[in-house]
Write a protein that holds these residues in place. Structure first.
Motif, PDB file in Angstrom:
ATOM      1  N   PHE A 168     -28.870   0.681 -30.026  1.00 40.56           N
ATOM      2  CA  PHE A 168     -29.319   1.535 -28.233  1.00 40.56           C
ATOM      3  C   PHE A 168     -29.091   1.019 -26.788  1.00 40.56           C
ATOM      4  CE2 PHE A 168     -34.161   3.273 -26.803  1.00 40.56           C
ATOM      5  CZ  PHE A 168     -33.264   4.263 -26.225  1.00 40.56           C
ATOM      6  N   LEU A 169     -28.204   1.376 -25.954  1.00 44.05           N
ATOM      7  CA  LEU A 169     -28.308   1.023 -24.960  1.00 44.05           C
ATOM      8  C   LEU A 169     -28.847   1.683 -23.661  1.00 44.05           C
ATOM      9  CD1 LEU A 169     -25.023  -0.152 -23.562  1.00 44.05           C
ATOM     10  CD2 LEU A 169     -24.357   2.460 -23.507  1.00 44.05           C
ATOM     11  N   VAL A 170     -29.392   0.394 -23.009  1.00 46.86           N
ATOM     12  CA  VAL A 170     -30.896   0.732 -21.822  1.00 46.86           C
ATOM     13  C   VAL A 170     -29.893   0.281 -20.788  1.00 46.86           C
ATOM     14  CG1 VAL A 170     -33.072   0.030 -21.510  1.00 46.86           C
ATOM     15  CG2 VAL A 170     -32.125   0.266 -23.998  1.00 46.86           C
ATOM     16  N   SER A 171     -30.376   1.542 -19.846  1.00 46.04           N
ATOM     17  CA  SER A 171     -30.361   0.810 -19.060  1.00 46.04           C
ATOM     18  C   SER A 171     -30.983  -0.637 -17.819  1.00 46.04           C
ATOM     19  CB  SER A 171     -30.349   2.265 -17.568  1.00 46.04           C
ATOM     20  OG  SER A 171     -30.428   1.483 -16.043  1.00 46.04           O
ATOM     21  N   PRO A 172     -30.749  -1.179 -17.297  1.00 50.76           N
ATOM     22  CA  PRO A 172     -31.811  -2.361 -16.898  1.00 50.76           C
ATOM     23  C   PRO A 172     -32.651  -1.749 -15.326  1.00 50.76           C
ATOM     24  CG  PRO A 172     -29.498  -2.257 -15.687  1.00 50.76           C
ATOM     25  CD  PRO A 172     -29.533  -1.108 -16.282  1.00 50.76           C
ATOM     26  N   ASN A 173     -32.729  -0.412 -15.207  1.00 52.42           N
ATOM     27  CA  ASN A 173     -33.137   0.181 -14.325  1.00 52.42           C
ATOM     28  C   ASN A 173     -33.883   0.999 -14.964  1.00 52.42           C
ATOM     29  OD1 ASN A 173     -34.020   0.514 -11.634  1.00 52.42           O
ATOM     30  ND2 ASN A 173     -32.077   1.257 -11.053  1.00 52.42           N
ATOM     31  N   VAL A 174     -34.460   0.378 -15.755  1.00 46.86           N
ATOM     32  CA  VAL A 174     -36.599   1.133 -16.346  1.00 46.86           C
ATOM     33  C   VAL A 174     -37.488   0.145 -16.707  1.00 46.86           C
ATOM     34  CG1 VAL A 174     -34.689   2.165 -18.568  1.00 46.86           C
ATOM     35  CG2 VAL A 174     -35.914   0.206 -18.859  1.00 46.86           C
ATOM     36  N   PHE A 175     -38.711   1.208 -16.806  1.00 44.89           N
ATOM     37  CA  PHE A 175     -39.901   0.206 -16.485  1.00 44.89           C
ATOM     38  C   PHE A 175     -39.671  -0.838 -17.004  1.00 44.89           C
ATOM     39  CE2 PHE A 175     -41.550   4.671 -15.214  1.00 44.89           C
ATOM     40  CZ  PHE A 175     -41.263   4.128 -13.578  1.00 44.89           C
ATOM     41  N   PRO A 176     -40.031  -1.984 -17.124  1.00 42.37           N
ATOM     42  CA  PRO A 176     -40.300  -3.347 -17.266  1.00 42.37           C
ATOM     43  C   PRO A 176     -41.051  -3.343 -19.018  1.00 42.37           C
ATOM     44  CG  PRO A 176     -41.307  -3.778 -15.652  1.00 42.37           C
ATOM     45  CD  PRO A 176     -40.509  -2.464 -15.706  1.00 42.37           C
ATOM     46  N   GLN A 177     -42.238  -2.070 -18.730  1.00 42.89           N
ATOM     47  CA  GLN A 177     -43.053  -2.529 -19.920  1.00 42.89           C
ATOM     48  C   GLN A 177     -42.868  -1.312 -21.259  1.00 42.89           C
ATOM     49  OE1 GLN A 177     -43.916  -1.359 -16.952  1.00 42.89           O
ATOM     50  NE2 GLN A 177     -44.593   1.366 -16.567  1.00 42.89           N
ATOM     51  N   LEU A 730     -50.817 -12.698 -30.946  1.00 40.81           N
ATOM     52  CA  LEU A 730     -51.212 -11.123 -30.194  1.00 40.81           C
ATOM     53  C   LEU A 730     -50.776 -10.730 -29.437  1.00 40.81           C
ATOM     54  CD1 LEU A 730     -55.359 -11.919 -30.119  1.00 40.81           C
ATOM     55  CD2 LEU A 730     -53.801 -10.357 -31.237  1.00 40.81           C
ATOM     56  N   PRO A 731     -50.665  -9.369 -28.640  1.00 42.24           N
ATOM     57  CA  PRO A 731     -48.943  -8.609 -27.994  1.00 42.24           C
ATOM     58  C   PRO A 731     -49.202  -9.605 -26.825  1.00 42.24           C
ATOM     59  CG  PRO A 731     -50.766  -7.311 -29.051  1.00 42.24           C
ATOM     60  CD  PRO A 731     -51.003  -8.230 -29.653  1.00 42.24           C
ATOM     61  N   ASN A 732     -48.168  -9.488 -26.057  1.00 38.90           N
ATOM     62  CA  ASN A 732     -47.889  -9.838 -25.130  1.00 38.90           C
ATOM     63  C   ASN A 732     -47.953  -8.919 -24.173  1.00 38.90           C
ATOM     64  OD1 ASN A 732     -48.780 -11.770 -22.557  1.00 38.90           O
ATOM     65  ND2 ASN A 732     -47.325 -13.239 -23.325  1.00 38.90           N
ATOM     66  N   HIS A 733     -47.534  -8.652 -23.013  1.00 40.32           N
ATOM     67  CA  HIS A 733     -47.183  -7.705 -22.043  1.00 40.32           C
ATOM     68  C   HIS A 733     -46.465  -8.305 -20.934  1.00 40.32           C
ATOM     69  CE1 HIS A 733     -47.410  -4.278 -18.975  1.00 40.32           C
ATOM     70  NE2 HIS A 733     -47.836  -3.605 -19.945  1.00 40.32           N
ATOM     71  N   ALA A 734     -45.251  -7.500 -20.750  1.00 44.32           N
ATOM     72  CA  ALA A 734     -43.810  -8.217 -19.846  1.00 44.32           C
ATOM     73  C   ALA A 734     -44.503  -8.305 -18.060  1.00 44.32           C
ATOM     74  CB  ALA A 734     -43.204  -6.660 -19.413  1.00 44.32           C
ATOM     75  N   VAL A 735     -44.864  -7.393 -18.151  1.00 46.88           N
ATOM     76  CA  VAL A 735     -45.613  -7.455 -16.264  1.00 46.88           C
ATOM     77  C   VAL A 735     -47.195  -8.324 -15.952  1.00 46.88           C
ATOM     78  CG1 VAL A 735     -46.003  -5.874 -14.192  1.00 46.88           C
ATOM     79  CG2 VAL A 735     -44.762  -5.025 -16.226  1.00 46.88           C
ATOM     80  N   ALA A 749     -47.802   0.539 -23.095  1.00 42.88           N
ATOM     81  CA  ALA A 749     -47.404   0.582 -21.742  1.00 42.88           C
ATOM     82  C   ALA A 749     -47.817  -0.238 -21.038  1.00 42.88           C
ATOM     83  CB  ALA A 749     -47.412   1.986 -21.489  1.00 42.88           C
ATOM     84  N   ALA A 750     -49.065   0.076 -21.157  1.00 40.29           N
ATOM     85  CA  ALA A 750     -50.477  -0.906 -20.253  1.00 40.29           C
ATOM     86  C   ALA A 750     -50.603  -2.049 -21.432  1.00 40.29           C
ATOM     87  CB  ALA A 750     -51.592  -0.169 -19.774  1.00 40.29           C
TER      88      ALA A 750
END
Length: 954
Positions: A168-177, A730-735, A749-750
């Motif tokens: 799955f080719l993903v642009s680096p310019n997507v939201f971090p979450q 437990l889940p962490n978050h990118a932001v 996302a949040a």
């Protein structure tokens, strides 16, 4: 005796039966006391000691306390963007939808005949999404943008033509979450996320799909038309995350070649709420209509040939497909999708375009003004987001912005500003003033008149939208508040909700959503906070979340909660991914077998499949309990690879299984972990708990046990609690950092999921206290056993515990009626004539009704419901006795609309009276279904999932 210390107990408002009614009900059940009933129902070996929770507050005291907590949240103007924007929620929608139990207490529209209002509002939502994205088909919402992107990734992976492609080719310019959630979801399927420029040069043979953001995360707008053509030439599909408001001005992705478009409808009048709830959208091509995840509302006809709506293609859903399902989704964001659809109806195409144009114009003004001060703005194209290179001045600029109560986006010397619907001309001047001050300048040095005249265009000419949208009359008819109010009310009147009667759904727990619990959700100090706001601005939220964490840990017997999962099924998935990470940390990543009882919710096997596990089904015995010998054998057989057991307690059959501790021990002895499905937590709270029983992880349906409303099919919340050894995973978050370094990547996302509705569960626990919560559980068991006692002489009750008691729900066996042509669906439809929503139909056993009355219902309401089912049994008896025709009778023709009953001609072999008013209470309080029985098969053959042209209504 003085009354000076009297305080009204909220539990007396929440629990339906009073002391006198309880006594009468206990007599019918045949026990001397409520405690005796509980002793006969809940096995002694799992009974817990009393919970240690704060003393309950009165409703007045709670509202004072929560107002003080709210004051700790600071409302700064947030220009952070990144997928979350401040909005103007029209008052007519806030008051009449968001704050209206006629909209938020409805159940998922599985019974279409009494759900036409919200089905129409959701069809409107699908039409909005199809129009804005330029694609033929849209669903009725998903949980959030990031998980919608993950659903799209898997759908395109499963449908790929080149089965050897796994990138799955993903642009680096997507939201971090979004990227974070994609990482989580890719792992179990062996999908490789390749983060690289989405350019023709990178369309390698191992790529099955590409993913871009439009506009991109940094705000730039790119033309992907050539990329889409090149991708399609190689059988590579194109997935786009798009900004719904921007699409009012930009060429829709469907017009330049996108196969799937996902995003968030939050900008259409839904408050940020510190992260949610918001309705995500998912649009795709007609070719994927049987692969698209989530619910689809379609157009069909009713028994009189009239226009009607229903949830289409339900055979795709997890409750039917189980581990073969394409998704485990059981909850949408219906209430928020409905709000967004009404926002589009209220503003119409011109109104939406004006809002979008104003956002864009204000952004251009800020760009010109700040560049005139000598700053470099890097976005040559944009809709609402600017990026300024300020280098070492970033810290000084941030401090000055905070002095002016503004939040910008900061990253490595770059300052980002995203403009929204609430931004004013004066706000732009304040933003510019901050930038000016850093340069030692003032606003007076700028020629604002000239700046406004020379705004130009920030959207590439080839990407300016030329196609129309929202052309259907529904979006062009209700722009005055009076007309809008009447339209909202006209749809509300078609829907049965908890305002009308109990909704006795087994496994779904449709209980009171008290007004006091709901009130703070719409306060600005909870609604207007950005999920990525600085931590010192959200201390009220953090206090609330920490208190709720502690209380839920006490209630469940666990060490810590994660509030990230946005639904029960997402909680299941999260729990299994946490277990997966735990096994991997011990060098046992090969453990991939999940044992699931045959009676389990369909989401269990679907979630296990999504977590990359191999499902092995465990038998249930004749009494509906887990077959312990079969469990032992299968646990031993798969001991080397045993990952987990998924178990619902009390069981899906409504029974407290006596062997539950032994069951947990068997799994632990064979190296596995116990995942408890918390769907039936309403029968546990205060009497027992997952941690005490032996579970390692459990999700809680806050929209069931802890009073968050169902909203017509969502919002839901499915936080998980875990034992001490699982806490690090437990889940962490990118932001926002919310877990340890060992934590899995995000599942939503949040960082705290749909944080704003955590308020409701916080209020419920604070108002009830330990004693009140325990009494609620006892009352739920009382109400269920009362219904069982009243109905078991009329209908066989399938399962019961060792002492003949059910837990909080029971199953009525209706299979024998098929002998005379009466299906369980006929009973469900006939109940509508009596003013009731049907219990759960054909789950967990085909041909049955699963009933859960909840503690909130009074004896009078329980009796009304029992009287209706007893009357229906007598109607079936008339068919059995040959007194009425098997194919033309009051059950087969149900439900009966007012139009049918009042028609000039009546050719049915029973009276109008029997059709419409079979019991006396209906003469006083009658809810009329707005359509007759809908044609299910026609709806699946002729799927129309956007508003049909106006001629179709004629």
């Amino acid at each position: 005796m003085s009354n000076v210390h009297y305080q009204e107990k909220f539990q007396d408002r929440h629990n339906g039966p009073d002391a006198a009614q309880t006594e009468e009900m206990l007599k019918v059940i045949g026990v001397a006391s409520l405690e005796e009933l509980i002793e006969q129902t809940v096995p002694a070996q799992i009974r817990r000691k009393a919970m240690n929770l704060p003393q309950p507050l009165s409703e007045v005291a709670y509202l004072e306390k929560i107002a003080q907590i709210a004051e700790r949240n600071k409302i700064f103007k947030s220009y952070i963007g990144q997928g979350y924007y401040d909005v103007v929620l029209p008052g007519v929608i806030q008051r009449n939808v968001f704050e209206n139990p006629g909209w938020y207490t409805q159940y998922t529209p599985y019974q279409a005949e009494i759900a036409q209002g919200r089905l129409q509002a959701l069809l409107n939502f699908q039409t909005v999404i199809s129009d804005f994205t330029g694609l033929e088909i849209a669903n009725a919402s998903l949980l959030d943008e990031a998980t919608a992107a993950a659903e799209a990734m898997y759908m395109l992976y499963a449908a790929r033509k080149n089965k050897n492609a796994n990138v799955f080719l993903v642009s680096p310019n997507v939201f971090p979450q979004t990227l974070d959630v994609l990482k989580t979801r890719a792992v179990p399927f062996g999908i490789e996320l390749r983060i690289a420029d989405v350019a023709e040069a990178n369309l390698a043979d191992d790529v099955f799909a590409v993913f871009v953001q439009y506009p991109a995360a940094d705000g730039t707008i790119s033309d992907y038309k050539n990329l889409a053509e090149a991708a399609h030439a190689k059988d590579i599909t194109v997935c786009v995350a798009a900004d719904l408001m921007a699409l009012a001005l930009l060429t829709p992705p469907g017009e330049w070649g996108a196969d799937v478009v996902v995003g968030n409808s939050q900008r259409f009048g839904v408050p940020m709420g510190f992260g949610g709830p918001h309705a995500a959208f998912f649009a795709t091509k007609e070719a994927y209509k049987r692969n698209i995840p989530g619910r689809i509302i379609g157009v069909t006809t009713d028994s009189s040939g009239n226009y009607a709506l229903r949830m289409a293609l339900q055979t795709r859903e997890q409750h039917i497909r189980r581990d073969k399902a394409s998704s485990n989704i059981c909850t949408a964001q219906a209430l928020l999708a409905i709000m967004a659809s009404f926002y589009a109806v209220y503003h119409g195409p011109e109104g939406i375009k004006n809002i979008a144009t104003r956002i864009n114009d204000l952004t251009k003004l800020a760009d010109k003004a700040i560049q005139a001060l000598g700053y470099e703005q890097t976005n040559k194209t944009y809709f609402d987001t600017l990026r300024f290179n300020v280098g070492e001045q970033a810290g000084t600029l941030k401090a000055e912005a905070l002095n002016n109560e503004m939040n910008f986006y900061y990253n490595d010397g770059v300052v980002g500003i995203s403009i929204d619907e609430t931004t004013t001309y004066q706000d732009i001047q304040t933003i510019v003033k901050v930038f000016a001050k850093i340069k030692g300048k003032t606003l007076d040095e700028l020629d604002w008149e000239s700046l406004e005249k020379e705004l130009g265009s920030s959207i590439p000419a080839e990407l300016i939208r030329t196609s129309s949208y929202l052309t259907h009359p529904v979006f062009n008819s209700y722009h005055s508040e009076h007309e809008m109010l009447r339209y909202i009310k006209s749809l509300e009147a078609k829907d049965l909700s908890l305002c009308h009667s109990m909704i006795p759904l087994g496994s779904c727990t449709m209980k009171l959503n008290a007004t006091t619990e709901m009130v703070p959700v719409t306060w600005a100090r909870f609604g207007r906070l950005h999920p990525f706001a600085p931590v010192d601005q959200v201390s009220g939220y953090m206090q609330l979340i920490n208190e709720l964490n502690d209380w839920l840990c006490e209630i469940t017997g666990f060490a810590k909660m994660s509030f990230q999962p946005n639904s029960g099924a997402q909680g299941e998935y999260t729990g299994l991914m946490v277990i997966r990470a735990y096994h991997e940390s011990r060098g046992e990543g090969h453990r991939n077998v999940c044992l699931i009882p045959a009676s389990a919710h369909g989401t269990n096997p679907a979630s296990a499949s999504m977590a990359g596990l191999k499902v092995v089904v465990v038998k249930t015995d004749d009494k509906g309990n887990i077959d312990v010998e079969d469990l032992k054998a299968k646990a031993a057989e798969h001991a080397a690879n045993l990952n987990s057991l998924m178990v619902t307690y009390p069981s899906t059959h409504g029974v407290f299984e006596e062997s539950i501790i032994e069951i947990c021990n068997i799994i632990h002895e064979n190296g596995g972990q116990v995942y408890m499905d918390g769907a039936n937590m309403n029968a546990q709270v205060g009497l027992t708990c997952p941690g005490f029983i032996g579970a390692d992880v459990c999700h809680l349906n806050l929209h069931k046990t802890f009073c968050i409303p169902h909203g017509g099919g969502g919002p839901g919340m499915g936080p998980i609690g875990v034992a001490e050894h699982l806490v690090p995973f437990l889940p962490n978050h990118a932001v926002v950092n919310v877990s340890s370094e060992q934590g899995i990547t995000a599942v939503s996302a949040a960082p705290f999921g749909s944080a704003s509705i955590l308020l409701i569960s916080h209020a419920y626990i604070a108002l009830m206290g330990a004693e009140g919560l325990t009494e609620a559980t006892k009352t739920a068991i009382l109400n269920a056993n009362y219904i069982k006692a009243r109905l078991e002489q009329h209908y066989p009750v399938l399962y019961a515990g060792a002492n003949g008691r059910c837990a909080h729900e029971m199953i009525l066996d209706c299979r024998a009626f098929k002998n005379v042509g009466i299906e369980v669906a006929d009973i469900a439809k006939r109940l509508m004539d009596y003013g009731f929503h049907a219990p759960t139909v054909s789950f967990p056993v085909a041909g049955t009704l699963m009933i859960e009355p909840t503690e909130s219902e009074s004896k009078a309401e329980l009796d009304r419901f029992c009287d209706a089912l007893i009357a229906i049994r007598q109607e079936i008896a008339a068919v059995e006795a040959g007194e009425v025709d098997q194919k033309n009778n009051v059950l087969k023709n149900a439900p009966h609309t007012a139009a049918v009953v009042s028609a000039d001609e009546w050719d049915r072999p029973y009276s109008r009276q029997l059709a419409a008013y079979p019991l006396p209470y209906l003469k006083v309080n009658k809810f009329w279904p707005s359509v007759g029985r809908v044609n299910e098969s026609q709806g699946d053959r002729m799927l129309i999932c956007s508003c049909p042209p106006v001629e179709a209504y004629a």
